[in-house]
Scaffold this motif. Sequence first.
Motif, PDB file in Angstrom:
ATOM      1  N   TYR A  62     -16.955 -21.707  17.397  1.00 36.73           N
ATOM      2  CA  TYR A  62     -17.100 -23.090  16.953  1.00 36.73           C
ATOM      3  C   TYR A  62     -17.745 -23.931  18.050  1.00 36.73           C
ATOM      4  CZ  TYR A  62     -13.642 -21.772  13.453  1.00 36.73           C
ATOM      5  OH  TYR A  62     -12.977 -21.148  12.426  1.00 36.73           O
ATOM      6  N   LEU A  63     -18.597 -24.857  17.652  1.00 36.95           N
ATOM      7  CA  LEU A  63     -19.037 -25.931  18.532  1.00 36.95           C
ATOM      8  C   LEU A  63     -18.204 -27.143  18.153  1.00 36.95           C
ATOM      9  CD1 LEU A  63     -22.917 -25.572  18.571  1.00 36.95           C
ATOM     10  CD2 LEU A  63     -21.290 -24.948  20.366  1.00 36.95           C
ATOM     11  N   VAL A  64     -17.621 -27.781  19.155  1.00 39.91           N
ATOM     12  CA  VAL A  64     -16.692 -28.875  18.909  1.00 39.91           C
ATOM     13  C   VAL A  64     -17.086 -30.069  19.773  1.00 39.91           C
ATOM     14  CG1 VAL A  64     -14.264 -29.534  18.855  1.00 39.91           C
ATOM     15  CG2 VAL A  64     -14.894 -27.120  18.601  1.00 39.91           C
ATOM     16  N   LEU A  65     -17.353 -31.183  19.140  1.00 35.45           N
ATOM     17  CA  LEU A  65     -17.634 -32.426  19.854  1.00 35.45           C
ATOM     18  C   LEU A  65     -16.339 -33.210  19.925  1.00 35.45           C
ATOM     19  CD1 LEU A  65     -19.634 -34.420  21.158  1.00 35.45           C
ATOM     20  CD2 LEU A  65     -20.030 -35.343  18.854  1.00 35.45           C
ATOM     21  N   VAL A  66     -15.904 -33.524  21.157  1.00 34.43           N
ATOM     22  CA  VAL A  66     -14.661 -34.262  21.329  1.00 34.43           C
ATOM     23  C   VAL A  66     -14.913 -35.574  22.058  1.00 34.43           C
ATOM     24  CG1 VAL A  66     -13.216 -32.192  21.322  1.00 34.43           C
ATOM     25  CG2 VAL A  66     -14.034 -33.111  23.500  1.00 34.43           C
ATOM     26  N   LYS A  67     -14.033 -36.512  21.801  1.00 34.28           N
ATOM     27  CA  LYS A  67     -14.070 -37.806  22.451  1.00 34.28           C
ATOM     28  C   LYS A  67     -13.553 -37.649  23.879  1.00 34.28           C
ATOM     29  CE  LYS A  67     -12.247 -42.446  21.674  1.00 34.28           C
ATOM     30  NZ  LYS A  67     -11.374 -43.243  20.804  1.00 34.28           N
ATOM     31  N   TRP A 123     -19.162 -31.584  24.457  1.00 32.39           N
ATOM     32  CA  TRP A 123     -19.329 -30.466  23.526  1.00 32.39           C
ATOM     33  C   TRP A 123     -18.636 -29.252  24.123  1.00 32.39           C
ATOM     34  CZ3 TRP A 123     -20.966 -30.125  18.654  1.00 32.39           C
ATOM     35  CH2 TRP A 123     -21.737 -31.178  18.125  1.00 32.39           C
ATOM     36  N   LEU A 124     -17.814 -28.602  23.314  1.00 35.98           N
ATOM     37  CA  LEU A 124     -17.147 -27.365  23.702  1.00 35.98           C
ATOM     38  C   LEU A 124     -17.602 -26.241  22.787  1.00 35.98           C
ATOM     39  CD1 LEU A 124     -13.482 -28.699  23.948  1.00 35.98           C
ATOM     40  CD2 LEU A 124     -15.047 -28.274  25.855  1.00 35.98           C
ATOM     41  N   GLN A 125     -17.642 -25.037  23.340  1.00 37.83           N
ATOM     42  CA  GLN A 125     -17.781 -23.845  22.507  1.00 37.83           C
ATOM     43  C   GLN A 125     -16.456 -23.114  22.602  1.00 37.83           C
ATOM     44  OE1 GLN A 125     -21.361 -21.301  22.355  1.00 37.83           O
ATOM     45  NE2 GLN A 125     -19.978 -19.656  22.977  1.00 37.83           N
ATOM     46  N   ILE A 126     -15.800 -22.938  21.460  1.00 39.81           N
ATOM     47  CA  ILE A 126     -14.487 -22.290  21.413  1.00 39.81           C
ATOM     48  C   ILE A 126     -14.611 -21.022  20.580  1.00 39.81           C
ATOM     49  CG2 ILE A 126     -12.082 -22.513  20.681  1.00 39.81           C
ATOM     50  CD1 ILE A 126     -12.300 -25.527  21.146  1.00 39.81           C
ATOM     51  N   THR A 127     -14.194 -19.908  21.169  1.00 41.71           N
ATOM     52  CA  THR A 127     -14.220 -18.620  20.486  1.00 41.71           C
ATOM     53  C   THR A 127     -12.787 -18.161  20.274  1.00 41.71           C
ATOM     54  OG1 THR A 127     -16.315 -18.069  21.565  1.00 41.71           O
ATOM     55  CG2 THR A 127     -15.083 -16.251  20.569  1.00 41.71           C
ATOM     56  N   LEU A 128     -12.401 -18.053  19.007  1.00 44.77           N
ATOM     57  CA  LEU A 128     -11.042 -17.675  18.611  1.00 44.77           C
ATOM     58  C   LEU A 128     -11.043 -16.323  17.918  1.00 44.77           C
ATOM     59  CD1 LEU A 128     -10.041 -20.924  16.677  1.00 44.77           C
ATOM     60  CD2 LEU A 128      -9.411 -20.375  19.008  1.00 44.77           C
ATOM     61  N   THR A 129      -9.875 -15.701  17.888  1.00 46.22           N
ATOM     62  CA  THR A 129      -9.701 -14.507  17.058  1.00 46.22           C
ATOM     63  C   THR A 129      -8.601 -14.743  16.028  1.00 46.22           C
ATOM     64  OG1 THR A 129      -8.173 -13.563  18.664  1.00 46.22           O
ATOM     65  CG2 THR A 129     -10.498 -12.881  18.812  1.00 46.22           C
ATOM     66  N   ILE A 151     -18.158 -27.461  14.110  1.00 46.09           N
ATOM     67  CA  ILE A 151     -19.184 -26.653  13.461  1.00 46.09           C
ATOM     68  C   ILE A 151     -18.889 -25.182  13.735  1.00 46.09           C
ATOM     69  CG2 ILE A 151     -21.659 -26.173  13.273  1.00 46.09           C
ATOM     70  CD1 ILE A 151     -22.064 -28.926  14.761  1.00 46.09           C
ATOM     71  N   ARG A 152     -18.650 -24.390  12.676  1.00 45.59           N
ATOM     72  CA  ARG A 152     -18.497 -22.945  12.869  1.00 45.59           C
ATOM     73  C   ARG A 152     -19.895 -22.370  12.950  1.00 45.59           C
ATOM     74  NH1 ARG A 152     -14.361 -20.290   9.184  1.00 45.59           N
ATOM     75  NH2 ARG A 152     -15.846 -20.784   7.565  1.00 45.59           N
ATOM     76  N   VAL A 153     -20.215 -21.734  14.079  1.00 49.00           N
ATOM     77  CA  VAL A 153     -21.571 -21.226  14.300  1.00 49.00           C
ATOM     78  C   VAL A 153     -21.670 -19.713  14.176  1.00 49.00           C
ATOM     79  CG1 VAL A 153     -22.313 -23.200  15.669  1.00 49.00           C
ATOM     80  CG2 VAL A 153     -21.296 -21.235  16.818  1.00 49.00           C
ATOM     81  N   ALA A 154     -20.529 -19.007  14.178  1.00 47.99           N
ATOM     82  CA  ALA A 154     -20.594 -17.547  14.041  1.00 47.99           C
ATOM     83  C   ALA A 154     -19.238 -16.990  13.633  1.00 47.99           C
ATOM     84  CB  ALA A 154     -21.039 -16.889  15.351  1.00 47.99           C
ATOM     85  N   ILE A 155     -19.298 -15.900  12.895  1.00 53.87           N
ATOM     86  CA  ILE A 155     -18.151 -15.035  12.639  1.00 53.87           C
ATOM     87  C   ILE A 155     -18.638 -13.649  13.017  1.00 53.87           C
ATOM     88  CG2 ILE A 155     -16.553 -14.068  10.938  1.00 53.87           C
ATOM     89  CD1 ILE A 155     -16.851 -16.681   9.343  1.00 53.87           C
ATOM     90  N   GLU A 156     -18.010 -13.089  14.062  1.00 56.92           N
ATOM     91  CA  GLU A 156     -18.498 -11.853  14.672  1.00 56.92           C
ATOM     92  C   GLU A 156     -19.994 -12.006  14.971  1.00 56.92           C
ATOM     93  OE1 GLU A 156     -17.137  -9.312  16.110  1.00 56.92           O
ATOM     94  OE2 GLU A 156     -15.085  -9.742  15.537  1.00 56.92           O
ATOM     95  N   ASP A 157     -20.847 -11.109  14.473  1.00 54.93           N
ATOM     96  CA  ASP A 157     -22.278 -11.190  14.796  1.00 54.93           C
ATOM     97  C   ASP A 157     -23.114 -11.830  13.690  1.00 54.93           C
ATOM     98  OD1 ASP A 157     -21.845 -10.053  17.281  1.00 54.93           O
ATOM     99  OD2 ASP A 157     -22.235  -8.019  16.597  1.00 54.93           O
TER     100      ASP A 157
END
Length: 186
Positions: A62-67, A123-129, A151-157
């Motif tokens: 996910y790309l995450v825009l935070v205050k 802006w953060l990029q967060i990778t979760l499982t 914004i979800r930018v990927a699920i696996e590849d």
Amino acid sequence: MVSQFVSPDKVRLLGHLKFDFPEGTHAIGRLDNHSEGLLLLTTNKKVTRLLFQGQVPHKRIYLVLVKGLVEAPALHLLRTGITLPGKGHDDYTTLPCDVEIVAPPPNLPPLDPSHTWKVPETWLQITLTEGKFHQVRKMVTTVGHRCKRLIRVAIEDIELGGLAPGAVRELEETDFFRLLHIDNWQ
């Protein structure tokens, strides 16, 4: 848009897209109505179980825009696990995840002007499982930052890439499962 085909509410649905979806198409994982990005659709009912309920964890990015400006202590908490309130008294601690501060994504459609603040943002990029209900929003809120955009930018590849909002990209079934790292799908 709501990530489903049927709703009792008067909302924009997946069926409103200009695409002829095969009968039985359903979303794999959902995006809430304040989120955007990659949504996987399939007619194979096994995919959700294999991808999100199987024994092998699958990553979501996910790309995450935070205050506000996110500093090292907040990054550490996000990376190592955040305890979130659950239903009743069942609090939940998130699994460790990857979190990085990243540059703003290029060519991103602007937010509705009513959602802008005159304060610094990160802006953060967060990778979760894992993907509990509103988990990313709750995580950043717990460390003191309001989520402005998710914004979800990927699920696996499988990556969103330059796919425009509301656009659909078809994948061959073998490519779909290969990119999701799902082996026993037949």
